[in-house]
Design an enzyme around this catalytic site. Structure first.
Site, PDB file in Angstrom:
ATOM      1  N   THR A  27      -9.179  -4.777  -0.077  1.00 49.06           N
ATOM      2  CA  THR A  27      -7.861  -5.429  -0.062  1.00 49.06           C
ATOM      3  C   THR A  27      -7.191  -5.256  -1.426  1.00 49.06           C
ATOM      4  O   THR A  27      -7.872  -5.250  -2.447  1.00 49.06           O
ATOM      5  CB  THR A  27      -8.041  -6.940   0.228  1.00 49.06           C
ATOM      6  OG1 THR A  27      -8.642  -7.082   1.511  1.00 49.06           O
ATOM      7  CG2 THR A  27      -6.702  -7.679   0.222  1.00 49.06           C
ATOM      8  N   ASP A  80     -13.110  -0.367  -2.268  1.00 48.67           N
ATOM      9  CA  ASP A  80     -12.310  -1.541  -2.638  1.00 48.67           C
ATOM     10  C   ASP A  80     -11.938  -1.487  -4.115  1.00 48.67           C
ATOM     11  O   ASP A  80     -12.537  -0.739  -4.895  1.00 48.67           O
ATOM     12  CB  ASP A  80     -13.121  -2.821  -2.339  1.00 48.67           C
ATOM     13  CG  ASP A  80     -12.235  -4.067  -2.276  1.00 48.67           C
ATOM     14  OD1 ASP A  80     -11.011  -3.963  -2.486  1.00 48.67           O
ATOM     15  OD2 ASP A  80     -12.774  -5.161  -2.004  1.00 48.67           O
ATOM     16  N   ALA A  82     -10.818  -3.830  -7.800  1.00 49.07           N
ATOM     17  CA  ALA A  82     -11.436  -4.915  -8.577  1.00 49.07           C
ATOM     18  C   ALA A  82     -10.428  -5.428  -9.597  1.00 49.07           C
ATOM     19  O   ALA A  82      -9.455  -4.747  -9.928  1.00 49.07           O
ATOM     20  CB  ALA A  82     -12.684  -4.400  -9.287  1.00 49.07           C
ATOM     21  N   GLY A  96      -6.727 -11.221  -4.994  1.00 52.19           N
ATOM     22  CA  GLY A  96      -5.923 -11.321  -3.766  1.00 52.19           C
ATOM     23  C   GLY A  96      -6.468 -12.356  -2.791  1.00 52.19           C
ATOM     24  O   GLY A  96      -5.900 -12.538  -1.708  1.00 52.19           O
ATOM     25  N   GLU A 102     -14.725  -9.453   1.488  1.00 58.36           N
ATOM     26  CA  GLU A 102     -15.055  -8.292   0.647  1.00 58.36           C
ATOM     27  C   GLU A 102     -16.545  -8.288   0.308  1.00 58.36           C
ATOM     28  O   GLU A 102     -17.209  -7.244   0.360  1.00 58.36           O
ATOM     29  CB  GLU A 102     -14.220  -8.326  -0.635  1.00 58.36           C
ATOM     30  CG  GLU A 102     -12.736  -8.099  -0.370  1.00 58.36           C
ATOM     31  CD  GLU A 102     -11.855  -8.255  -1.599  1.00 58.36           C
ATOM     32  OE1 GLU A 102     -10.722  -7.765  -1.544  1.00 58.36           O
ATOM     33  OE2 GLU A 102     -12.276  -8.870  -2.590  1.00 58.36           O
TER      34      GLU A 102
HETATM   35  C1  5RP Z   1      -8.624  -8.786  -3.615  1.00 57.19           C
HETATM   36  C2  5RP Z   1      -9.331  -8.020  -4.661  1.00 57.19           C
HETATM   37  C3  5RP Z   1      -8.684  -6.797  -5.200  1.00 57.19           C
HETATM   38  O1  5RP Z   1      -9.551  -5.728  -5.065  1.00 57.19           O
HETATM   39  C4  5RP Z   1      -8.343  -6.997  -6.655  1.00 57.19           C
HETATM   40  O2  5RP Z   1      -7.556  -8.171  -6.776  1.00 57.19           O
HETATM   41  C5  5RP Z   1      -7.601  -5.796  -7.234  1.00 57.19           C
HETATM   42  O3  5RP Z   1      -6.327  -5.712  -6.684  1.00 57.19           O
HETATM   43  P1  5RP Z   1      -5.309  -4.559  -7.045  1.00 57.19           P
HETATM   44  O4  5RP Z   1      -5.841  -3.318  -6.444  1.00 57.19           O
HETATM   45  O5  5RP Z   1      -4.023  -5.025  -6.376  1.00 57.19           O
HETATM   46  O6  5RP Z   1      -5.173  -4.476  -8.536  1.00 57.19           O
HETATM   47  O7  5RP Z   1     -10.414  -8.349  -5.085  1.00 57.19           O
HETATM   48  O8  5RP Z   1      -9.295  -9.962  -3.270  1.00 57.19           O
END
Ligand code: 5RP
Length: 218
Positions: A27, A80, A82, A96, A102
């Site tokens: 996400t 994913d 981070a 997020g 996750e």
């Molecule tokens: C969501 C997450 C995302 O992987 C993390 O917040 C990174 O987000 P982005 O790719 O928008 O920088 O852990 O729960």
């Protein structure tokens, strides 16, 4: 600019999914690029398992089938983003708010590929507030326990997770021993998930910078 780097990291993950029947999908804004890049190659795999309602919506809008994890067994790969990454490939995730699903998909996958821009690499985890998902009735109790551990919990107001719970973002934590802290926080009654991915860290990090993609392996 940072978004260009996120897209480059997502592109670098595409070769890793070849031969995978079902792909675990995270996400966030970096993963959104990854999902968009999966669309043109969707005939090569059967579908995805998704870590959030938001990713599910995006996958389905692009015609990629989304499966229930219970029906597919162990996944070959999970991709994913981070919020922070250290040199041991331990992560802070959950910016997020999707940390619980996750973490489940990361645990159920053979290979966890983390995609990020270079700003996420840190020498010590904890500058980014550590999210924890909490059962709503336990919010104040868990907050008191965290204060006793030296943290400063902040309730993410007006936010409910996909699982119907709340998030506390723990500020001012100097995370010296990520594996130990993950277990300590996990043991507080009412905590559903800790956004520290140390017991199950990433296996590979694809880090995008102006100089190109750096691949970090365990
Ligand atoms: C969501 C997450 C995302 O992987 C993390 O917040 C990174 O987000 P982005 O790719 O928008 O920088 O852990 O729960």
């Amino acid at each position: 600019m940072q978004d260009d780097l996120k897209k480059q990291a997502a592109e670098a993950a595409i070769p890793y999914v070849k031969n995978s029947r079902i792909i675990g999908v995270g996400t966030g804004s970096t993963v959104n690029h990854f999902i968009d890049l999966l669309a043109p190659i969707k005939h090569r795999f059967e579908g995805a398992v998704s870590s959030s309602e938001a990713s599910t919506e995006r996958l389905q809008a692009l015609g990629i089938p989304v499966f229930d994890l219970n029906t597919v067994g162990t996944l070959d790969i999970y991709v994913d983003g981070a919020d922070e990454i250290n040199s041991n490939l331990e992560l802070i995730k959950g910016g997020g708010g999707a940390l619980t699903r996750e973490k489940i998909i990361a645990a159920a996958s053979r290979l966890f590929v983390c995609i990020a821009d270079q700003s996420k690499l840190v020498s010590r985890l904890g500058a980014f507030p550590l999210p924890i998902e909490v059962i709503p009735m336990a919010r104040s109790y868990v907050a008191r326990e965290i204060i006793a551990l030296g943290g400063h919990p902040v309730w993410r107001e007006n936010f409910i997770t996909d699982n119907g719970n709340v998030i506390l973002d723990i500020q001012r934590l100097d995370i010296l021993e990520p594996i130990k802290l993950e277990s300590t926080l996990n043991n507080i009654s009412g905590v559903v998930t800790v956004g520290l991915f140390a017991n199950r860290s990433a296996d590979t990090v694809l880090l995008a910078s102006e100089q190109g993609i750096q691949t970090l392996n365990l």
